[in-house]
Design a protein around this motif. Structure first.
Motif, PDB file in Angstrom:
ATOM      1  N   ASN A 198      -9.891  20.847 -26.111  1.00 45.43           N
ATOM      2  CA  ASN A 198     -11.307  19.879 -25.815  1.00 45.43           C
ATOM      3  C   ASN A 198     -12.486  20.046 -26.718  1.00 45.43           C
ATOM      4  OD1 ASN A 198     -13.744  19.133 -24.367  1.00 45.43           O
ATOM      5  ND2 ASN A 198     -12.807  19.233 -22.676  1.00 45.43           N
ATOM      6  N   LEU A 199     -12.674  21.209 -27.220  1.00 47.92           N
ATOM      7  CA  LEU A 199     -13.935  21.051 -28.260  1.00 47.92           C
ATOM      8  C   LEU A 199     -13.329  20.737 -29.501  1.00 47.92           C
ATOM      9  CD1 LEU A 199     -15.198  24.648 -27.424  1.00 47.92           C
ATOM     10  CD2 LEU A 199     -16.301  22.514 -27.046  1.00 47.92           C
ATOM     11  N   ALA A 200     -12.352  20.744 -30.112  1.00 44.66           N
ATOM     12  CA  ALA A 200     -11.594  20.196 -31.248  1.00 44.66           C
ATOM     13  C   ALA A 200     -11.831  18.557 -31.121  1.00 44.66           C
ATOM     14  CB  ALA A 200     -10.157  20.662 -31.636  1.00 44.66           C
ATOM     15  N   VAL A 201     -11.313  18.101 -30.073  1.00 46.01           N
ATOM     16  CA  VAL A 201     -11.329  16.747 -29.989  1.00 46.01           C
ATOM     17  C   VAL A 201     -12.870  16.249 -29.869  1.00 46.01           C
ATOM     18  CG1 VAL A 201     -10.859  14.684 -28.512  1.00 46.01           C
ATOM     19  CG2 VAL A 201      -9.148  16.626 -28.947  1.00 46.01           C
ATOM     20  N   PHE A 202     -13.642  17.002 -28.990  1.00 47.73           N
ATOM     21  CA  PHE A 202     -14.956  16.624 -28.977  1.00 47.73           C
ATOM     22  C   PHE A 202     -15.845  16.695 -30.251  1.00 47.73           C
ATOM     23  CE2 PHE A 202     -19.575  18.273 -28.103  1.00 47.73           C
ATOM     24  CZ  PHE A 202     -19.963  17.549 -27.170  1.00 47.73           C
ATOM     25  N   ASN A 203     -15.261  17.687 -30.976  1.00 48.30           N
ATOM     26  CA  ASN A 203     -16.266  17.712 -32.441  1.00 48.30           C
ATOM     27  C   ASN A 203     -15.867  16.793 -33.334  1.00 48.30           C
ATOM     28  OD1 ASN A 203     -18.371  19.794 -32.166  1.00 48.30           O
ATOM     29  ND2 ASN A 203     -16.739  21.011 -31.469  1.00 48.30           N
ATOM     30  N   ALA A 204     -14.313  16.437 -33.338  1.00 44.60           N
ATOM     31  CA  ALA A 204     -13.802  15.479 -34.221  1.00 44.60           C
ATOM     32  C   ALA A 204     -14.167  13.961 -33.923  1.00 44.60           C
ATOM     33  CB  ALA A 204     -12.185  15.653 -34.029  1.00 44.60           C
ATOM     34  N   THR A 205     -14.441  13.922 -32.685  1.00 48.82           N
ATOM     35  CA  THR A 205     -14.798  12.651 -32.174  1.00 48.82           C
ATOM     36  C   THR A 205     -16.251  12.388 -32.701  1.00 48.82           C
ATOM     37  OG1 THR A 205     -13.710  12.558 -30.313  1.00 48.82           O
ATOM     38  CG2 THR A 205     -15.609  11.198 -30.122  1.00 48.82           C
ATOM     39  N   LEU A 206     -17.140  13.448 -32.523  1.00 50.41           N
ATOM     40  CA  LEU A 206     -18.761  13.422 -33.181  1.00 50.41           C
ATOM     41  C   LEU A 206     -18.707  13.179 -34.573  1.00 50.41           C
ATOM     42  CD1 LEU A 206     -20.329  16.288 -31.032  1.00 50.41           C
ATOM     43  CD2 LEU A 206     -20.492  13.526 -30.720  1.00 50.41           C
ATOM     44  N   ILE A 207     -17.830  13.746 -35.353  1.00 51.87           N
ATOM     45  CA  ILE A 207     -17.843  13.703 -36.829  1.00 51.87           C
ATOM     46  C   ILE A 207     -17.338  12.208 -37.217  1.00 51.87           C
ATOM     47  CG2 ILE A 207     -16.443  14.355 -38.741  1.00 51.87           C
ATOM     48  CD1 ILE A 207     -16.461  17.236 -37.743  1.00 51.87           C
ATOM     49  N   ALA A 208     -16.376  11.722 -36.577  1.00 51.63           N
ATOM     50  CA  ALA A 208     -15.914  10.388 -36.568  1.00 51.63           C
ATOM     51  C   ALA A 208     -16.957   9.413 -36.235  1.00 51.63           C
ATOM     52  CB  ALA A 208     -14.695   9.956 -35.799  1.00 51.63           C
ATOM     53  N   TRP A 209     -17.828   9.567 -35.109  1.00 49.79           N
ATOM     54  CA  TRP A 209     -18.829   8.868 -35.129  1.00 49.79           C
ATOM     55  C   TRP A 209     -19.854   8.793 -36.110  1.00 49.79           C
ATOM     56  CZ3 TRP A 209     -19.415   6.707 -29.648  1.00 49.79           C
ATOM     57  CH2 TRP A 209     -20.465   6.109 -29.459  1.00 49.79           C
ATOM     58  N   HIS A 210     -20.166   9.809 -36.475  1.00 49.46           N
ATOM     59  CA  HIS A 210     -21.384  10.122 -37.619  1.00 49.46           C
ATOM     60  C   HIS A 210     -20.680   9.450 -38.778  1.00 49.46           C
ATOM     61  CE1 HIS A 210     -23.160  11.636 -40.962  1.00 49.46           C
ATOM     62  NE2 HIS A 210     -22.313  12.354 -41.498  1.00 49.46           N
ATOM     63  N   LEU A 211     -19.488   9.422 -39.139  1.00 48.99           N
ATOM     64  CA  LEU A 211     -18.798   8.780 -40.307  1.00 48.99           C
ATOM     65  C   LEU A 211     -18.793   7.219 -40.098  1.00 48.99           C
ATOM     66  CD1 LEU A 211     -15.888  10.904 -41.086  1.00 48.99           C
ATOM     67  CD2 LEU A 211     -18.108  10.800 -42.298  1.00 48.99           C
ATOM     68  N   VAL A 212     -18.768   6.823 -38.812  1.00 51.15           N
ATOM     69  CA  VAL A 212     -18.911   5.181 -38.701  1.00 51.15           C
ATOM     70  C   VAL A 212     -20.188   4.700 -38.336  1.00 51.15           C
ATOM     71  CG1 VAL A 212     -18.289   3.480 -36.743  1.00 51.15           C
ATOM     72  CG2 VAL A 212     -16.533   5.177 -37.528  1.00 51.15           C
ATOM     73  N   THR A 213     -21.207   5.370 -37.893  1.00 51.47           N
ATOM     74  CA  THR A 213     -22.361   4.910 -37.785  1.00 51.47           C
ATOM     75  C   THR A 213     -23.270   5.440 -38.805  1.00 51.47           C
ATOM     76  OG1 THR A 213     -23.249   6.809 -36.531  1.00 51.47           O
ATOM     77  CG2 THR A 213     -22.063   5.062 -35.294  1.00 51.47           C
ATOM     78  N   GLY A 214     -23.103   6.419 -39.452  1.00 52.68           N
ATOM     79  CA  GLY A 214     -24.103   6.902 -40.428  1.00 52.68           C
ATOM     80  C   GLY A 214     -25.143   7.858 -40.001  1.00 52.68           C
ATOM     81  N   ASP A 215     -25.158   7.751 -38.763  1.00 53.62           N
ATOM     82  CA  ASP A 215     -26.234   8.705 -37.937  1.00 53.62           C
ATOM     83  C   ASP A 215     -26.012  10.145 -38.204  1.00 53.62           C
ATOM     84  OD1 ASP A 215     -27.245   6.548 -36.606  1.00 53.62           O
ATOM     85  OD2 ASP A 215     -26.233   6.370 -34.783  1.00 53.62           O
TER      86      ASP A 215
END
Length: 149
Positions: free
Chosen positions: A32-49
């Protein structure tokens, strides 16, 4: 009427099963935490936030994906190892999913309270929510999802 020896054996069997369930749950937390954090990193890479300020929407998406992947992993491991089930997947999985969804709704409520009321962001609010729903998951899955008839 059961004898004390039978009761001790039952308690011992249940304790071993709960320990296995907890270990599977621990692996589920990791997934859960691995997917949670990977998703946040992907979100960051896509949005630049910046990662420190992705917002509640990103956290909810990450929370949901972590839940889905960990449910699939936990079902497989609990079926094979914890409960050694030979029941029909077509019966068990919908029950397991139902228990998981109900637990997830509670998880989401706790996550939201921890996140918004107590300003506990990311992993800490996620861990608190997971810890709160685990005991209910064990009981419901033992008595309903994987119940051997």
């Amino acid at each position: 009427m059961s004898t004390p020896m039978v009761d001790r054996e039952r308690v011992s069997r249940n304790a071993r099963q709960f320990t296995k369930f907890a270990l599977v749950g621990g692996s589920g937390v990791f997934v859960n935490l691995a997917v949670f954090n990977a998703t946040l990193i992907a979100w960051h890479l896509v949005t630049g936030d910046p990662l420190s300020n992705l917002g509640l929407t990103a956290d909810y998406v990450a929370n949901g994906l972590g839940f889905i992947i960990s449910v699939l992993s936990n079902y497989y491991l609990n079926r094979r190892w914890t409960f050694r089930s030979t029941g029909r997947i077509a019966t068990e999985f919908p029950r397991f999913l139902t228990v998981s969804v109900v637990a997830y709704v509670v998880n989401l409520g706790i996550f939201t309270i921890a996140h918004t009321t107590f300003d506990l962001r990311g992993n800490l609010s996620q861990l608190i929510a997971i810890a709160c729903v685990m005991p209910v998951n064990f009981i419901a899955n033992k008595l309903w999802s994987f119940r051997q008839t």
